[in-house]
Design an enzyme around this catalytic site. Structure first.
Site, PDB file in Angstrom:
ATOM      1  N   GLU A  24       0.822  -1.212   0.000  1.00  0.00           N
ATOM      2  CA  GLU A  24       0.000   0.000   0.000  1.00  0.00           C
ATOM      3  C   GLU A  24       0.861   1.269   0.000  1.00  0.00           C
ATOM      4  O   GLU A  24       0.347   2.364   0.240  1.00  0.00           O
ATOM      5  CB  GLU A  24      -0.989  -0.054   1.166  1.00  0.00           C
ATOM      6  CG  GLU A  24      -1.918  -1.266   0.985  1.00  0.00           C
ATOM      7  CD  GLU A  24      -3.130  -1.317   1.893  1.00  0.00           C
ATOM      8  OE1 GLU A  24      -4.233  -1.114   1.374  1.00  0.00           O
ATOM      9  OE2 GLU A  24      -2.989  -1.570   3.090  1.00  0.00           O
TER      10      GLU A  24
ATOM     11  N   HIS B 248      -2.283   3.490   8.778  1.00  0.00           N
ATOM     12  CA  HIS B 248      -3.371   2.875   8.007  1.00  0.00           C
ATOM     13  C   HIS B 248      -3.747   1.561   8.670  1.00  0.00           C
ATOM     14  O   HIS B 248      -2.917   0.660   8.803  1.00  0.00           O
ATOM     15  CB  HIS B 248      -2.935   2.633   6.561  1.00  0.00           C
ATOM     16  CG  HIS B 248      -3.873   1.707   5.840  1.00  0.00           C
ATOM     17  ND1 HIS B 248      -5.220   1.973   5.732  1.00  0.00           N
ATOM     18  CD2 HIS B 248      -3.681   0.518   5.232  1.00  0.00           C
ATOM     19  CE1 HIS B 248      -5.804   0.982   5.078  1.00  0.00           C
ATOM     20  NE2 HIS B 248      -4.895   0.081   4.770  1.00  0.00           N
TER      21      HIS B 248
ATOM     22  N   HIS C 279      -7.151  -1.465   9.403  1.00  0.00           N
ATOM     23  CA  HIS C 279      -8.459  -2.009   9.039  1.00  0.00           C
ATOM     24  C   HIS C 279      -9.224  -2.271  10.342  1.00  0.00           C
ATOM     25  O   HIS C 279      -9.690  -3.375  10.590  1.00  0.00           O
ATOM     26  CB  HIS C 279      -8.309  -3.335   8.295  1.00  0.00           C
ATOM     27  CG  HIS C 279      -7.506  -3.257   7.030  1.00  0.00           C
ATOM     28  ND1 HIS C 279      -7.126  -4.384   6.325  1.00  0.00           N
ATOM     29  CD2 HIS C 279      -7.033  -2.205   6.329  1.00  0.00           C
ATOM     30  CE1 HIS C 279      -6.428  -4.019   5.249  1.00  0.00           C
ATOM     31  NE2 HIS C 279      -6.354  -2.699   5.224  1.00  0.00           N
TER      32      HIS C 279
ATOM     33  N   TYR D 279     -13.669  15.751  21.274  1.00  0.00           N
ATOM     34  CA  TYR D 279     -12.382  15.158  20.881  1.00  0.00           C
ATOM     35  C   TYR D 279     -12.393  14.720  19.423  1.00  0.00           C
ATOM     36  O   TYR D 279     -11.388  14.780  18.728  1.00  0.00           O
ATOM     37  CB  TYR D 279     -12.028  14.009  21.842  1.00  0.00           C
ATOM     38  CG  TYR D 279     -12.282  14.478  23.246  1.00  0.00           C
ATOM     39  CD1 TYR D 279     -11.445  15.439  23.810  1.00  0.00           C
ATOM     40  CD2 TYR D 279     -13.414  14.081  23.944  1.00  0.00           C
ATOM     41  CE1 TYR D 279     -11.721  15.971  25.058  1.00  0.00           C
ATOM     42  CE2 TYR D 279     -13.700  14.602  25.196  1.00  0.00           C
ATOM     43  CZ  TYR D 279     -12.849  15.545  25.749  1.00  0.00           C
ATOM     44  OH  TYR D 279     -13.124  16.083  26.971  1.00  0.00           O
TER      45      TYR D 279
ATOM     46  N   HIS E 289     -12.817  -0.708   3.186  1.00  0.00           N
ATOM     47  CA  HIS E 289     -11.385  -0.996   3.339  1.00  0.00           C
ATOM     48  C   HIS E 289     -10.870  -0.607   4.735  1.00  0.00           C
ATOM     49  O   HIS E 289     -10.552  -1.486   5.526  1.00  0.00           O
ATOM     50  CB  HIS E 289     -10.615  -0.275   2.221  1.00  0.00           C
ATOM     51  CG  HIS E 289      -9.144  -0.521   2.215  1.00  0.00           C
ATOM     52  ND1 HIS E 289      -8.342  -0.252   1.136  1.00  0.00           N
ATOM     53  CD2 HIS E 289      -8.303  -0.979   3.175  1.00  0.00           C
ATOM     54  CE1 HIS E 289      -7.092  -0.558   1.420  1.00  0.00           C
ATOM     55  NE2 HIS E 289      -7.040  -1.001   2.650  1.00  0.00           N
TER      56      HIS E 289
HETATM   57 ZN   LIG Z   1      -5.384  -1.632   3.773  1.00  0.00          ZN
END
Ligand SMILES: [Zn+2]
Length: 208
Positions: free
Chosen positions: A70, A90, A92, A117, A157
Site C-alpha cells: 500500500e 493505516h 483495518h 475530541y 477498506h
Molecule cells: Zn489496507
C-alpha cells in the site's frame, strides 16, 4: 526513543489491542525526501526496526526490505499534505471498517459529533470511494483528499490518518475508531450531539 523503535512499539500495541490483525495495517514516517514504511506481508505484531523498508518519494527501494503493497497511497498523502504529514497510520480496525461498508453512509458527515475530541482530532473526515488496494486510483484519491484532510475513511477498506508526528496520527486513528464504536453503540437511540455553538467554540479554542 529512536523513531523506528517508537513506530515498532506502536505497531505491536495496535496488534495487541486488536486494532490490527493478521498482516493488515501499515505505518510510515517521513524523513525529508525518504519514507520508512512497514514491510509487506508482515504482522504489525512482530515488525522490528531492521525490517523497516526505506523508499524515496518515487517508491524506489533504498534498502533491502520490501515496502508494504500500500506504499503508493503513503507517498501520495505525503506529497499532498506537505508539513502536516510526518507520519501515516493505516488500519483495518473493526468499527471504522464496519462504518465504511454501510450502504446508507452520509458521505458529507459520516459520523455525528458526539464529543469535542472527535472535532479536535478527526473532523472533517473524508470518505473515499472503493478502489483496489495498492492501485493508482486509490493513491490518486488519497492524494486529493490529503490536501485538506488528516483523516480518511476508505470505502470497504479502512482508515488513513496523518499527523505531524506518529503520536498525532495514532491519536487521530484511535479517536476515529472509538467514535465509530460509539456510533454503533448508540444507533437507534436518541442522541445529543454537540450544538453548532458548541462546535464553533471548540473550533475557535482548539485550532489545529
Ligand atoms: Zn489496507
Amino acid at each position: 526513543m529512536n523513531p523506528l523503535e517508537h513506530l515498532c512499539e506502536i505497531a505491536a500495541s495496535f496488534h495487541a489491542r486488536g486494532l490490527a490483525f493478521g498482516s493488515t495495517g501499515n505505518l510510515s514516517i517521513r524523513e525529508g525526501e525518504r519514507v520508512w514504511i512497514t514491510p509487506t506481508g508482515c504482522s504489525l505484531r512482530k515488525v522490528a526496526p531492521e525490517m523497516m523498508a526505506l523508499i524515496d518519494m518515487d517508491g524506489k527501494a533504498l534498502n533491502g526490505c520490501k515496502a508494504s503493497k500500500e506504499y503508493p497511497f503513503h507517498l501520495a498523502a505525503y506529497r499532498a499534505a506537505g508539513e502536516r504529514a510526518g507520519a501515516l497510520v493505516h488500519l483495518h480496525c473493526t468499527y471504522t471498517v464496519a462504518l465504511s461498508c454501510l450502504a446508507d453512509l452520509d458521505e458529507a458527515e459520516p459520523l455525528p459529533v458526539f464529543t469535542p475530541y472527535y472535532l479536535m482530532r478527526v473532523a472533517p473526515l473524508a470518505v473515499l470511494p472503493y478502489f483496489r488496494p495498492g492501485s493508482e486510483e486509490l493513491a490518486g484519491a488519497v492524494g486529493a483528499a490529503a490536501v485538506k484532510h488528516d483523516a480518511m475513511l476508505m470505502r470497504n477498506h479502512g482508515v488513513i490518518t496523518l499527523g505531524r508526528t506518529m503520536d498525532e496520527a495514532v491519536d487521530r486513528c484511535e479517536e476515529l475508531e472509538e467514535t465509530a464504536k460509539l456510533w454503533f453503540l448508540l444507533r437507534g437511540r436518541e442522541v445529543r450531539e454537540l450544538s453548532a455553538a458548541e462546535r464553533e467554540e471548540i473550533g475557535r479554542v482548539f485550532k489545529r
